[in-house]
Write an enzyme that holds these catalytic residues in place. Structure first.
Site, PDB file in Angstrom:
ATOM      1  N   ASP A 250       4.611   2.094  -0.442  1.00 14.53           N
ATOM      2  CA  ASP A 250       4.291   3.024   0.650  1.00 14.53           C
ATOM      3  C   ASP A 250       4.029   4.393   0.028  1.00 14.53           C
ATOM      4  OD1 ASP A 250       4.596   4.887   2.922  1.00 14.53           O
ATOM      5  OD2 ASP A 250       5.333   3.136   3.996  1.00 14.53           O
ATOM      6  N   ILE A 251       2.894   5.021   0.390  1.00 11.83           N
ATOM      7  CA  ILE A 251       2.554   6.309  -0.251  1.00 11.83           C
ATOM      8  C   ILE A 251       3.381   7.466   0.316  1.00 11.83           C
ATOM      9  CG2 ILE A 251       0.219   5.828  -1.094  1.00 11.83           C
ATOM     10  CD1 ILE A 251      -0.845   7.218   1.446  1.00 11.83           C
TER      11      ILE A 251
ATOM     12  N   VAL B  12       0.245   1.893  11.724  1.00  7.81           N
ATOM     13  CA  VAL B  12      -0.875   1.139  11.142  1.00  7.81           C
ATOM     14  C   VAL B  12      -0.816  -0.275  11.725  1.00  7.81           C
ATOM     15  CG1 VAL B  12      -1.971   0.278   9.053  1.00  7.81           C
ATOM     16  CG2 VAL B  12      -0.830   2.510   9.015  1.00  7.81           C
TER      17      VAL B  12
ATOM     18  N   HIS C 268       3.150  -5.666   9.062  1.00  6.10           N
ATOM     19  CA  HIS C 268       3.804  -5.364   7.785  1.00  6.10           C
ATOM     20  C   HIS C 268       5.291  -5.140   7.989  1.00  6.10           C
ATOM     21  CE1 HIS C 268       2.605  -1.478   9.511  1.00  6.10           C
ATOM     22  NE2 HIS C 268       3.678  -0.977   8.932  1.00  6.10           N
TER      23      HIS C 268
ATOM     24  N   HIS D 191       8.680  -3.145   6.125  1.00  4.21           N
ATOM     25  CA  HIS D 191       9.110  -2.117   5.174  1.00  4.21           C
ATOM     26  C   HIS D 191      10.342  -2.636   4.439  1.00  4.21           C
ATOM     27  CE1 HIS D 191       6.823   1.260   7.175  1.00  4.21           C
ATOM     28  NE2 HIS D 191       6.871   0.396   8.174  1.00  4.21           N
TER      29      HIS D 191
HETATM   30  P1  AMP Z   1       4.259   1.756  10.464  1.00  3.23           P
HETATM   31  O1  AMP Z   1       4.697   2.971  11.232  1.00  3.23           O
HETATM   32  O2  AMP Z   1       5.275   0.677  10.407  1.00  3.23           O
HETATM   33  O3  AMP Z   1       2.903   1.281  10.940  1.00  3.23           O
HETATM   34  O4  AMP Z   1       4.137   2.244   8.969  1.00  3.23           O
HETATM   35  C1  AMP Z   1       2.950   2.527   8.302  1.00  3.23           C
HETATM   36  C2  AMP Z   1       3.337   2.968   6.913  1.00  3.23           C
HETATM   37  O5  AMP Z   1       2.172   2.974   6.117  1.00  3.23           O
HETATM   38  C3  AMP Z   1       3.960   4.364   6.820  1.00  3.23           C
HETATM   39  O6  AMP Z   1       5.240   4.243   6.226  1.00  3.23           O
HETATM   40  C4  AMP Z   1       2.979   5.120   5.909  1.00  3.23           C
HETATM   41  O7  AMP Z   1       3.650   5.999   5.032  1.00  3.23           O
HETATM   42  C5  AMP Z   1       2.271   4.000   5.177  1.00  3.23           C
HETATM   43  N1  AMP Z   1       0.916   4.261   4.722  1.00  3.23           N
HETATM   44  C6  AMP Z   1      -0.088   4.849   5.415  1.00  3.23           C
HETATM   45  N2  AMP Z   1      -1.226   4.838   4.687  1.00  3.23           N
HETATM   46  C7  AMP Z   1      -0.928   4.209   3.519  1.00  3.23           C
HETATM   47  C8  AMP Z   1      -1.678   3.866   2.355  1.00  3.23           C
HETATM   48  N3  AMP Z   1      -2.978   4.173   2.240  1.00  3.23           N
HETATM   49  N4  AMP Z   1      -1.045   3.227   1.342  1.00  3.23           N
HETATM   50  C9  AMP Z   1       0.276   2.922   1.442  1.00  3.23           C
HETATM   51  N5  AMP Z   1       1.028   3.203   2.513  1.00  3.23           N
HETATM   52  C10 AMP Z   1       0.441   3.841   3.533  1.00  3.23           C
END
Ligand code: AMP
Length: 139
Positions: A33-34, A98, A102, A104
């Site tokens: 995660d970035i 997103v 997925h 975490h």
């Molecule tokens: P969620 O709220 O569960 O949809 O989490 C989305 C996650 O994606 C968040 O923790 C972000 O920090 C992470 N994220 C967003 N863009 C990217 C990316 N390009 N690469 C890796 N992680 C990302």
């Protein structure tokens, strides 16, 4: 809501955007995660085109959960964590940002609070180092 094939994670799965990969097989992809809420925060995706846990096929869900367990064990051992928190959000009201299924995987250390969700960008060098250390235990 329908699955949007142009979401950020779909682009990572197609190789159109970069990621610090930790693990990949025919059904799943795991990468850093970035904006980690803890050191070693890994995202584990199903390659199936599902928004979240509400629409994914049960067999696809089972495949990704098995990898969540492997990544959790590897991240804990590789980084010397005390524990691991697993998070998974569904739809905006559920905290999802997103819209591609997925999980975490968040390594935890005693007494160390989490950073805010998706807010603080990590140093890419740290992500690369941690990805390599975790991936080394997943071969
Ligand atoms: P969620 O709220 O569960 O949809 O989490 C989305 C996650 O994606 C968040 O923790 C972000 O920090 C992470 N994220 C967003 N863009 C990217 C990316 N390009 N690469 C890796 N992680 C990302």
């Amino acid at each position: 809501m329908a699955y949007d094939p142009d979401n950020i994670f779909a682009k990572i799965l197609r190789g159109e955007l970069p990621a610090h990969k930790v693990y990949e097989d025919d059904a799943t992809l795991a990468f850093m995660d970035i904006m980690p809420i803890s050191r070693g925060h890994v995202l584990v995706l199903s390659k199936a085109p599902a928004r979240n846990i509400l629409d994914i096929d049960a067999a696809d869900l089972a495949r990704v959960v098995a990898v969540v367990q492997r990544v959790a064990r590897a991240a804990k051992e590789a980084l010397g964590a005390d524990g691991v928190t697993i998070q998974q959000f569904n739809e905006p009201a559920g905290g999802q940002t997103v819209f591609h299924l997925h999980f975490h995987v968040v390594p935890r250390w005693e007494g160390q609070p989490l950073r805010p969700h998706g807010a603080i960008k990590a140093d890419p060098a740290d992500l690369k180092r941690d990805a390599e250390q975790i991936a080394a235990l997943l071969v």
